[in-house]
Scaffold this motif. Structure first.
Motif, mmCIF file in Angstrom:
data_model
loop_
_atom_site.group_PDB
_atom_site.id
_atom_site.type_symbol
_atom_site.label_atom_id
_atom_site.label_comp_id
_atom_site.label_asym_id
_atom_site.label_seq_id
_atom_site.Cartn_x
_atom_site.Cartn_y
_atom_site.Cartn_z
ATOM 1 N N GLU A 162 0.828 -1.216 0.000
ATOM 2 C CA GLU A 162 0.000 0.000 0.000
ATOM 3 C C GLU A 162 0.860 1.263 0.000
ATOM 4 N N SER A 163 1.947 1.259 0.782
ATOM 5 C CA SER A 163 2.801 2.445 0.820
ATOM 6 C C SER A 163 3.557 2.636 -0.496
ATOM 7 N N LEU A 164 3.915 1.530 -1.170
ATOM 8 C CA LEU A 164 4.550 1.650 -2.488
ATOM 9 C C LEU A 164 3.575 2.243 -3.504
ATOM 10 N N ASP A 165 2.308 1.845 -3.419
ATOM 11 C CA ASP A 165 1.303 2.391 -4.332
ATOM 12 C C ASP A 165 1.130 3.894 -4.149
ATOM 13 N N LEU B 122 10.251 7.608 -10.215
ATOM 14 C CA LEU B 122 10.592 7.371 -8.810
ATOM 15 C C LEU B 122 9.947 6.108 -8.272
ATOM 16 N N ASN B 123 8.670 5.872 -8.605
ATOM 17 C CA ASN B 123 7.983 4.695 -8.085
ATOM 18 C C ASN B 123 8.637 3.407 -8.578
ATOM 19 N N LEU C 46 11.824 3.072 -9.354
ATOM 20 C CA LEU C 46 13.079 2.946 -8.618
ATOM 21 C C LEU C 46 12.846 2.393 -7.214
ATOM 22 N N LEU C 47 11.778 2.843 -6.565
ATOM 23 C CA LEU C 47 11.458 2.335 -5.233
ATOM 24 C C LEU C 47 11.139 0.846 -5.283
ATOM 25 N N ARG C 48 10.428 0.407 -6.313
ATOM 26 C CA ARG C 48 10.084 -1.018 -6.437
ATOM 27 C C ARG C 48 11.322 -1.855 -6.766
ATOM 28 N N ILE C 49 12.252 -1.297 -7.551
ATOM 29 C CA ILE C 49 13.512 -1.997 -7.820
ATOM 30 C C ILE C 49 14.293 -2.155 -6.520
ATOM 31 N N LEU C 50 14.323 -1.081 -5.721
ATOM 32 C CA LEU C 50 15.030 -1.119 -4.442
ATOM 33 C C LEU C 50 14.373 -2.120 -3.497
#
Length: 624
Positions: free
Chosen positions: A391-394, A404-405, A407-411
């Motif tokens: 939920e926080s990634l969404d 940015l989103n 990159l966050l999911r790759i991380l």
């Protein structure tokens, strides 16, 4: 002692004895002695963790510039190097066939030709379905079944159909090749398959788990031919009402690529039975995916690359990240549904002997870098549970920074643990964290994964279609098998990444200097790790170089950031780099990059590209 120094302390120890040597034959190159007519020379292994090995040979002139195999004989206590002997010449360094052989050997991938003993258990050709077989299977050849796969795929092991059956209900069939019909327990074909464990997909070739007669012919769901199948027959209205398992015979009406299937779904003019079936499947897949995500399943990201090869030289002429379509997700959803359904079925029948797959939850410390990186962009990532994380990634979006989103999911992917096979009777934690599923297995790819063949055998017994055998109900033997399958799966991934690395070097060999945008994924105390989205590549920019003055470096682990002289780098900052191939060391060629923007004065900073985190080539399939 400062608090920072205390934080860096780690438990230490020393070797007090060696129980067993883990020596193996090593690939590498000969470093010819400078002494004229010398017979003793040093061998440099391809694996940088292994020391150089001293060998005696009169073939030094012939072996120079070649990739060779050397075995260790012993390591005298008073010697700087172990002693060994020359085993085999693999060919010229840099040659594609030679380098492919090296990466297969170095990653312990069984790739020898199938023996006559193995091939003797294959069906005699020409092969056809017999009347006796028909008595024990449902004839579903009238259904509009089709397969959807990557372009060029010949080992097609899954197909789908969808049709309306009245009252607003839809019938969905997930059809999986019945490989276990051809591979019977305990024979030479079965033993070779379990030894290999998995098919290995390299950029230009495929190392099959089973002989080609099965992988690309008799088990492959080619269009307009009859094939033996397992079918998971599901009745769906707003939710799944009923699931049934059966052995069957089908005749696929079309073998489509993801792009071809997508084109049919989007077409305003196509309304044939195959297209209508695909549209129904796509609509249901979206509902299934939403339900999974609502339950806490993660949607992560990992750059996947595809090479386009020259038709004559077979050299890579283009390299780009793989574009996923709705149809990729459509197929994935029904494969997940089938795997979860079968996992529950075999566990209900064999609570002590089910071969399952779990994905452990990462320890909280794994998320530190993700949480800090998000915080630096004024975003909050919650990691209390998979659902909170999803939920926080969404919500982690930036109108001015759309990438940015991703990159966050790759991380986030880098924070995850490895999924593994296990025997239900030897473990009590079944949960699959990434899928937010209480139970899971692999059933849908029996042509390329041996775990799926075992699951097929368990399901056959569960539905009364086959009989059991001792090894199938021995949890200790199943646990040992799982250990081997996990090892084979891991080494296959490493080999695939090495293949991507080698073909990337081939691609840049003729490109000269290439200028590209990159994003910072990590900052270190003396370096930044960057991702180049166009090529799906990662590189580490080191700010300390041997024999050169060290610039002023200030590292902040909380932000996180790295200040080099007067320039500060943050996670997710955009930079520009020049990329080029450094082939000065033929055995250890590497990519080099030059930081172009922002400029750091007064140095020109070189970067060394590392392929250790490249996830998967386009010729392989992502595993969960």
């Amino acid at each position: 002692m400062s608090s920072n120094s205390s934080d860096m302390l780690r438990p230490t120890g020393r070797v007090v004895g060696i129980i067993k040597r883990n020596w193996r034959p090593y690939c590498g190159m000969l470093s010819k002695s400078q002494i004229k007519e010398a017979r003793r020379h040093l061998f440099t292994p391809a694996d940088r963790r292994i020391p150089r090995i001293r060998i005696e040979t009169r073939q030094a002139d012939t072996l120079e510039g070649q990739r060779i195999i050397v075995a260790i004989d012993g390591w005298p206590r008073n010697s700087r190097y172990p002693n060994g002997h020359f085993v085999k010449n693999l060919g010229s360094a840099g040659d594609k066939e030679t380098e492919t052989e090296v990466l297969l050997l170095e990653h312990d991938v069984p790739h020898q030709a199938f023996s006559q003993a193995v091939l003797s258990f294959l069906p005699k050709m020409p092969w056809s379905i017999t009347e006796e077989d028909m008595k024990h299977r449902e004839d579903l050849r009238h259904l509009t079944v089709c397969s959807v796969d990557p372009p060029g795929c010949t080992d097609i092991d899954d197909a789908l159909h969808c049709r309306e059956i009245g009252n607003g209900n839809l019938e969905v069939g997930v059809h999986i090749a019945d490989v276990s019909h051809f591979i019977r327990p305990g024979n030479a074909l079965d033993e070779e398959s379990v030894k290999r464990g998995t098919t290995v997909y390299l950029c230009e070739k495929r190392i099959d788990m089973v002989p080609e007669l099965l992988s690309s012919n008799l088990c492959s769901l080619r269009s307009n031919v009859d094939r033996y199948m397992y079918m998971i027959h599901t009745l769906i209205l707003a939710e799944i009402l009923k699931t049934r398992f059966t052995k069957s015979i089908i005749n696929s009406k079309a073998s489509l690529t993801y792009a071809e299937a997508q084109m049919r779904i989007d077409s305003a003019t196509m309304n044939d039975d195959i297209t209508i079936s695909l549209r129904g499947l796509n609509k249901l897949a979206k509902i299934l995916k939403k339900k999974r995500i609502d339950n806490g399943a993660l949607t992560l990201a990992s750059p996947e690359v595809r090479f386009h090869m020259d038709s004559e030289t077979h050299d890579p002429i283009d390299l780009q990240t793989k574009e996923l379509k709705e149809t990729n997700s459509m197929v994935e959803e029904f494969m997940l549904l089938a795997n979860i359904s079968v996992a529950q079925k075999i566990y209900d029948e064999f609570p002590e002997f089910a071969l399952l797959r779990k994905h452990p939850a990462p320890p909280p410390s794994n998320y530190d870098i993700l949480v800090k990186a998000a915080k630096s962009k004024n975003l909050e990532i919650k990691t209390d549970s998979a659902k909170a994380l999803a939920e926080s990634l969404d919500k982690a979006e930036s109108p001015t920074f759309p990438y940015l989103n991703t990159l966050l999911r790759i991380l986030t992917t880098r924070c995850m643990m490895q999924a593994v096979y296990f025997c239900s009777g030897m473990d009590n934690d079944f949960h699959h964290y990434g899928l937010a599923s209480p139970i899971y297995t692999h059933f849908t790819s029996p042509i390329r994964r041996y775990a799926d063949i075992i699951v097929h055998r368990l399901l056959a017994v569960a539905i009364g279609a086959d009989s059991t055998y001792p090894e199938l109900t021995d949890k200790h033997k199943l646990a040992e098998m799982c250990k081997n399958l996990n090892y084979r799966h891991k080494m296959a991934q490493y080999a695939q990444r090495a293949s991507v690395a080698f073909h990337t070097q081939l691609f840049f060999k003729t490109k000269g200097v290439v200028n590209e945008d990159a994003y910072i994924l990590f900052v270190r105390k003396n370096a930044i790790v960057v991702l180049i989205p166009k090529y799906g590549l990662e590189g580490t920019v080191f700010f300390e170089e041997k024999d050169k003055p060290t610039p002023k470096l200030e590292y902040n682990s909380e932000v996180p950031s790295l200040t080099v002289e007067d320039t500060t780098f943050h996670v997710f900052d955009k930079v520009k780099v020049n990329i080029m191939l450094d082939d000065s060391n033929i055995q250890h060629q590497k990519m080099r990059m030059v930081l172009v923007e922002p400029k750091v004065r007064p140095k020109i900073l070189r970067t060394m590209l590392s392929f250790s985190n490249v996830k998967k080539s386009s010729c392989g399939k992502m595993e969960i």
